[in-house]
Each structure stands twice: as C-alpha cells, then as structure tokens.
Design a protein around this motif. Structure first.
Motif, PDB file in Angstrom:
ATOM      1  N   TRP A 262       0.844  -1.194   0.000  1.00  0.00           N
ATOM      2  CA  TRP A 262       0.000   0.000   0.000  1.00  0.00           C
ATOM      3  C   TRP A 262       0.880   1.246   0.000  1.00  0.00           C
ATOM      4  O   TRP A 262       1.760   1.406   0.840  1.00  0.00           O
ATOM      5  N   PHE A 263       0.640   2.155  -0.959  1.00  0.00           N
ATOM      6  CA  PHE A 263       1.382   3.410  -1.070  1.00  0.00           C
ATOM      7  C   PHE A 263       0.740   4.406  -0.115  1.00  0.00           C
ATOM      8  O   PHE A 263      -0.247   5.071  -0.448  1.00  0.00           O
ATOM      9  N   ASP A 264       1.284   4.503   1.104  1.00  0.00           N
ATOM     10  CA  ASP A 264       0.674   5.318   2.156  1.00  0.00           C
ATOM     11  C   ASP A 264       1.289   6.714   2.198  1.00  0.00           C
ATOM     12  O   ASP A 264       1.695   7.209   3.256  1.00  0.00           O
ATOM     13  N   ILE A 265       1.347   7.330   1.030  1.00  0.00           N
ATOM     14  CA  ILE A 265       1.971   8.642   0.873  1.00  0.00           C
ATOM     15  C   ILE A 265       1.029   9.529   0.064  1.00  0.00           C
ATOM     16  O   ILE A 265       0.542   9.120  -0.996  1.00  0.00           O
ATOM     17  N   ASN A 266       0.755  10.712   0.553  1.00  0.00           N
ATOM     18  CA  ASN A 266      -0.092  11.647  -0.186  1.00  0.00           C
ATOM     19  C   ASN A 266       0.723  12.340  -1.275  1.00  0.00           C
ATOM     20  O   ASN A 266       1.558  13.192  -0.982  1.00  0.00           O
ATOM     21  N   ARG A 267       0.476  11.942  -2.494  1.00  0.00           N
ATOM     22  CA  ARG A 267       1.168  12.542  -3.623  1.00  0.00           C
ATOM     23  C   ARG A 267       0.172  12.639  -4.763  1.00  0.00           C
ATOM     24  O   ARG A 267      -0.288  11.627  -5.287  1.00  0.00           O
ATOM     25  N   LEU A 268      -0.186  13.861  -5.131  1.00  0.00           N
ATOM     26  CA  LEU A 268      -1.198  14.185  -6.129  1.00  0.00           C
ATOM     27  C   LEU A 268      -2.599  13.860  -5.647  1.00  0.00           C
ATOM     28  O   LEU A 268      -3.501  14.678  -5.743  1.00  0.00           O
ATOM     29  N   ARG A 269      -2.790  12.680  -5.102  1.00  0.00           N
ATOM     30  CA  ARG A 269      -4.055  12.318  -4.462  1.00  0.00           C
ATOM     31  C   ARG A 269      -3.788  11.950  -3.004  1.00  0.00           C
ATOM     32  O   ARG A 269      -2.660  11.686  -2.606  1.00  0.00           O
TER      33      ARG A 269
END
Length: 292
Positions: A262-269
């Motif tokens: 899971w990509f748990d980073i706010n980037r663009l969304r």
C-alpha cells in the motif's frame, strides 16, 4: 521517492460495467472472504514511525516495506536496518534517474555495481530488489519512448550477472511493470533473471480491481508463470473507498496473487489511509480474515 506516473494520477475512463458512480451513496460492504494476503507499505519520512502508524491503523502484520533509492547512490544501510527493525522485508525500488541504461549495459557502472552487490551480500538479510520499475510507461527516463526494451533488458541482465558473481544470493529480483503503458513482454529480462513480478496500479473513484489489473495480469501470464504481487497500490478517497479496499483483498485472492504494498503517501491524491475511519475499518476487517 518515485516520480509521479499516470498510475498515481488516473486509471483511465470509468468502465461501462463499473458498479456505481463516484458520487453514489455508500452501500453495505461485502463479506470478506478468508484467505492469505500479505500486506506491505510504502511510507514517507521516518520509516519506523510510518510503519508503526500504518500497523496501528490497520492491525496488519507488515511483511514488506518499500523504499526508493537512486541508482548511483551509496547502499542505504541505515534505511534497510530501519526496515528490518520493524520485522518487515525491504523492497528497494532502485531507479536509474540520471544513469543511462546504455552505459549500464555497456559496463560503465561495473565498479559501482560490484561494490553495491558486496554491500547487499554483507547486509545479510533478504532484500527484494526492483530495478527501473514501471519501465513500460513513458513517464520515466528509463522507460518506453526514452529507451528501447533490449537496452533495458541488457542493463538488467548485466546487473544480475554482477550480483551473482559477487555472491549476493540474498536478493529476490522483482520485475515491476505498470498496469498502463506499453505491453510489458518486450521489457522482460527472462525467467533466469527474475524471481517474482510486482505490478503497480492505483484505484480512483469508480474503478474496480479487475478494471485496473486483469488485462495486465493476463498479458504477463502468457509468457511467465513467476509469482505475482502488487508492488504499489492504493485507493483514492470516495464514498466507495471502503468497498474498493475490500475489493483489493478479494482481487488479490481471485487472481492468485500473494499480496500487495500500500502506497501510504499523499502525492497528487490523498492515498494515505490514516485519518479515514470508514476506509480504516474496512482494511482492518479484511486484514483480520486474510493476512499471514
């Protein structure tokens, strides 16, 4: 960190058979099927604190932690030790930004690669290594439209050969195409050079797991039977986010994958899960019935 790709920004138009629109009222969540799904995470900033935060929110035993490292940079001893201190296995996205693949393939980085391979061997723990991920997309300088597939393949094989000669047998080689972009077959290094396959793909409102991953999985399974997992994924906030999260776990089971990161980073969304109660509850329900 990885540069933004269309995977993060958009998954294409809503399919005709999408079960609902992004603004429809939420429905009762489906029952979570029992199964075996590993959960990994990519975090920003402090690795240990990020993993702890995600683990507290989801109740998941984190099996893999994804970090992004630049090809040409020193071996990230500290970051990898932080990952293993959490009990997880490192997944290194090793990206050749600023390092031409033709030069790698021709031997121009052999000294660097030998030193790096020795460092991996001395690290001792199992490391999952992905070189030049999303190579079938156009958004990275090592990918489609910038480099011909045979050059990518030659670079990958040279790296693999140097690591083998250095005795770095603690590497699991992960080949990670995107769910969008060119067909990945021309970029395939060959079964001798790959241990597992990680697909990158993200769900935005209205998408289903099958819409994002089914076609790419089918194309990959035409030329290899190597095990597959999802190396980067997340679900964008919407009234249906909780249902899509349960669909992610179901999809991993239905398509016989081993798990996902899971990509748990706010980037663009806003991909980060924490702070979204309905999504967290759905994730915890799925974890309770499926994780190893």
């Amino acid at each position: 960190m990885a540069r933004l790709s269309p995977s993060h920004a958009s998954a294409g138009p809503l399919p005709p058979d999408s079960p609902r629109s992004p603004t429809a009222a939420p429905r009762k969540l489906p029952r979570v099927r029992r199964g075996r799904v590993f959960v990994g995470v990519a975090v920003k900033g402090g690795i240990v604190s990020g993993v702890r935060s995600f683990r507290r929110a989801t109740g998941a035993r984190i099996a893999m932690v994804e970090i992004y490292v630049r090809f040409g940079a020193p071996f990230p001893w500290r970051a990898l030790h932080r990952v293993t201190s959490t009990g997880a296995r490192p997944l290194m996205q090793w990206n050749p930004r600023g390092s031409p693949l033709a030069r790698i393939a021709a031997g121009g980085y052999d000294t660097y690669l030998r030193h790096y391979a020795v460092s991996v061997r001395r690290f001792g723990r199992r490391v999952v290594l992905s070189f030049g991920h999303e190579m079938n997309g156009t958004w990275n300088p090592w990918g489609a439209g910038h480099v011909r597939p045979p050059v990518f393949v030659a670079a990958w094989r040279r790296i693999h050969h140097i690591f083998t000669r250095a005795g770095a047998r603690n590497v699991t080689w992960s080949w990670d195409p995107s769910h969008v972009g060119e067909l990945p077959r021309p970029w395939w290094p060959g079964r001798r050079y790959v241990d597992k396959i990680g697909i990158d793909g993200y769900q935005r409102p209205g998408n289903t797991f099958a819409h994002i991953f089914a076609a790419r999985l089918a194309s990959i399974r035409h030329f290899t039977s190597k095990p597959v997992y999802i190396a980067e994924t997340s679900v964008a906030p919407s009234p249906d986010q909780a249902r899509q999260i349960i669909g992610l776990f179901h999809g991993v089971q239905r398509f016989h994958l081993s798990g996902f990161v899971w990509f748990d980073i706010n980037r663009l969304r806003t991909w980060r899960l924490e702070g979204r109660p309905a999504a967290v509850r759905a994730f915890r329900r799925a974890v309770a019935r499926t994780t190893r």
